[in-house]
Scaffold this motif. Sequence first.
Motif, short mmCIF file in Angstrom:
data_model
loop_
_atom_site.label_atom_id
_atom_site.label_comp_id
_atom_site.label_asym_id
_atom_site.label_seq_id
_atom_site.Cartn_x
_atom_site.Cartn_y
_atom_site.Cartn_z
N LEU A 122 5.58 -6.03 4.66
CA LEU A 122 4.85 -5.87 5.62
C LEU A 122 4.76 -4.37 6.26
CD1 LEU A 122 5.70 -9.19 8.01
CD2 LEU A 122 3.46 -8.76 6.71
N GLN A 123 5.77 -3.82 6.22
CA GLN A 123 5.68 -2.21 6.63
C GLN A 123 4.89 -1.62 5.43
OE1 GLN A 123 10.07 -2.40 8.37
NE2 GLN A 123 9.50 -0.81 6.84
N SER A 124 5.08 -1.95 4.16
CA SER A 124 4.16 -1.28 3.25
C SER A 124 2.86 -1.47 3.27
CB SER A 124 4.66 -1.78 1.65
OG SER A 124 4.03 -1.36 0.80
N ARG A 125 2.57 -2.69 3.68
CA ARG A 125 0.93 -3.23 3.97
C ARG A 125 0.51 -2.26 4.97
NH1 ARG A 125 -1.57 -8.30 3.11
NH2 ARG A 125 -3.79 -8.13 4.15
N LEU A 126 1.05 -2.04 6.11
CA LEU A 126 0.78 -1.40 7.15
C LEU A 126 0.53 0.02 6.77
CD1 LEU A 126 2.74 -2.69 10.07
CD2 LEU A 126 0.30 -3.04 9.76
N GLY A 127 1.38 0.60 6.07
CA GLY A 127 1.46 2.03 5.45
C GLY A 127 0.21 2.50 4.80
N ARG A 128 -0.34 1.36 3.99
CA ARG A 128 -1.41 1.36 3.30
C ARG A 128 -2.87 1.36 3.93
NH1 ARG A 128 1.31 -2.14 -0.10
NH2 ARG A 128 -0.02 -3.61 0.21
N THR A 129 -2.53 0.34 4.85
CA THR A 129 -4.00 0.23 5.80
C THR A 129 -4.15 1.11 6.71
OG1 THR A 129 -3.50 -2.26 5.44
CG2 THR A 129 -5.05 -1.56 6.99
N LEU A 130 -3.12 1.49 7.63
CA LEU A 130 -3.19 2.34 8.65
C LEU A 130 -2.90 3.75 8.19
CD1 LEU A 130 -1.34 0.25 11.37
CD2 LEU A 130 -3.86 0.25 10.77
N ALA A 131 -3.49 4.85 8.94
CA ALA A 131 -3.29 6.18 8.65
C ALA A 131 -2.18 6.92 9.56
CB ALA A 131 -4.71 6.97 8.75
N PHE A 132 -1.29 6.36 9.69
CA PHE A 132 0.06 6.94 10.38
C PHE A 132 0.80 7.85 9.85
CE2 PHE A 132 0.36 2.87 13.06
CZ PHE A 132 -0.77 2.95 13.81
N LYS A 133 1.47 8.95 10.20
CA LYS A 133 2.25 9.78 9.46
C LYS A 133 3.68 9.05 9.13
CE LYS A 133 4.14 14.38 10.10
NZ LYS A 133 4.54 15.12 10.89
N HIS A 134 4.01 8.33 10.07
CA HIS A 134 5.19 7.48 9.81
C HIS A 134 4.92 5.77 9.92
CE1 HIS A 134 7.79 10.88 9.51
NE2 HIS A 134 6.99 11.48 10.57
N THR A 135 5.12 5.06 9.06
CA THR A 135 5.13 3.75 9.16
C THR A 135 6.02 3.12 9.93
OG1 THR A 135 3.85 3.25 7.20
CG2 THR A 135 4.84 1.23 8.28
N PRO A 136 5.97 2.39 11.13
CA PRO A 136 7.09 1.95 11.96
C PRO A 136 7.90 1.11 11.05
CG PRO A 136 4.86 1.52 13.16
CD PRO A 136 4.67 2.09 11.71
N VAL A 137 9.14 0.96 11.80
CA VAL A 137 10.18 -0.08 10.95
C VAL A 137 10.01 -1.54 12.06
CG1 VAL A 137 12.65 -0.47 10.76
CG2 VAL A 137 11.81 1.67 9.94
N LEU A 138 9.81 -2.39 11.67
CA LEU A 138 9.53 -3.46 12.40
C LEU A 138 10.94 -4.18 12.53
CD1 LEU A 138 6.59 -4.73 10.06
CD2 LEU A 138 6.46 -3.39 12.24
N ASP A 139 10.71 -4.81 13.62
CA ASP A 139 11.98 -5.64 14.22
C ASP A 139 11.34 -7.08 14.96
OD1 ASP A 139 14.33 -6.74 15.01
OD2 ASP A 139 14.38 -5.49 17.09
#
Length: 123
Positions: free
Chosen positions: A77-94
């Motif tokens: 899910l984090q990887s998917r967010l990283g590809r979809t969103l243009a954030f400098k850092h993808t947040p670690v999900l809890d």
Amino acid sequence: MAEKVDRLTRVNALLKRELAEAIERDLVIPSGMLVSVTEVNVSVDLRNATVYVSIFGGKASDRQAVMHGLAEERLNLQSRLGRTLAFKHTPVLDFRLDTRTEKGDRVLELLQQAEKEESGRDE
């Protein structure tokens, strides 16, 4: 300061929407159960995000299995967010189970029960 709050609010809403779509599409959920992302709280530095999830239906063991599945899929899910969103850092999900709805339903049930008992005494 207000600008940071507005930004965090927008990021929380964006993460909530994207995660809800990803969970609906990618996570195997037993039939008769509904998984809903109720809230996302991202840290000020955008490196961590707490994701609150409500699970309706099924037994307690089924809900635990869904939470375990979310924990296992966290990196995907984090990887998917990283590809979809243009954030400098993808947040670690809890992921955390949100029981506020269940607690609210229980309070309403107790109030209705007390009301029935009160009306029974009045008659």
